[in-house]
Design a protein around this motif. Structure first.
Motif, short mmCIF file in Angstrom:
data_model
loop_
_atom_site.label_atom_id
_atom_site.label_comp_id
_atom_site.label_asym_id
_atom_site.label_seq_id
_atom_site.Cartn_x
_atom_site.Cartn_y
_atom_site.Cartn_z
N SER A 1 0.84 -1.20 0.00
CA SER A 1 0.00 0.00 0.00
C SER A 1 0.88 1.25 0.00
CB SER A 1 -0.92 0.01 1.23
OG SER A 1 -0.20 0.35 2.39
N GLU B 1 -11.30 9.69 -0.28
CA GLU B 1 -10.08 9.03 0.18
C GLU B 1 -10.02 7.61 -0.35
OE1 GLU B 1 -8.83 9.09 4.22
OE2 GLU B 1 -9.50 11.14 4.51
N GLU B 2 -8.82 7.21 -0.76
CA GLU B 2 -8.61 5.84 -1.19
C GLU B 2 -7.18 5.43 -0.90
OE1 GLU B 2 -9.80 6.04 -5.26
OE2 GLU B 2 -8.06 7.21 -5.86
N ILE B 3 -6.99 4.15 -0.79
CA ILE B 3 -5.65 3.59 -0.60
C ILE B 3 -5.19 3.06 -1.95
CG2 ILE B 3 -4.32 1.74 0.49
CD1 ILE B 3 -6.33 1.90 2.84
N THR C 1 -11.65 3.68 1.19
CA THR C 1 -11.51 3.65 2.65
C THR C 1 -12.86 3.82 3.32
OG1 THR C 1 -11.20 6.04 2.82
CG2 THR C 1 -9.21 4.69 2.53
#
Length: 103
Positions: free
Chosen positions: A28, A73-75, A68
């Motif tokens: 990640s 927001e995202e990983i 997420t």
């Protein structure tokens, strides 16, 4: 070659080598940032995502984006490709990435 160019190329190779480090060749962005900083790489979140995107454009890795649950927001999970593995192993060279001495 300028010093700035050399730093960028070395940083991109460091990103690839760090993605390759886990046995499955995936990591990640948050963990990758911590690993790179612990190795002394001067990098921030935006720089890392820029490098990940650029490396994906070169075919060295694939980015999987995971939600997420928070809006906006995202990983990002970087996944090493066969081209990226060859670059890490010094078997292939791509302009914009430092040459690996892993041969």
């Amino acid at each position: 070659m300028s010093v700035a160019t050399a730093i960028i190329e070395h940083r991109r190779l460091s990103v690839l080598m760090s993605v390759k480090q886990p046995g499955d060749g995936r990591i990640s962005d948050e963990i990758l940032l911590r690993v790179l900083r612990a190795d002394g790489c001067a990098i921030d979140y935006d720089m890392l995502r820029g490098d990940l995107y650029w490396l994906q454009q070169q075919g060295c890795l694939r980015i999987e984006k995971l939600s997420t649950g928070v809006v906006g927001e995202e990983i990002w999970v970087a996944v090493l490709t066969p081209i990226g593995a060859r670059v890490c192993d010094g078997l292939q060279h791509i302009n914009g990435i430092a040459r690996s001495m892993a041969k």
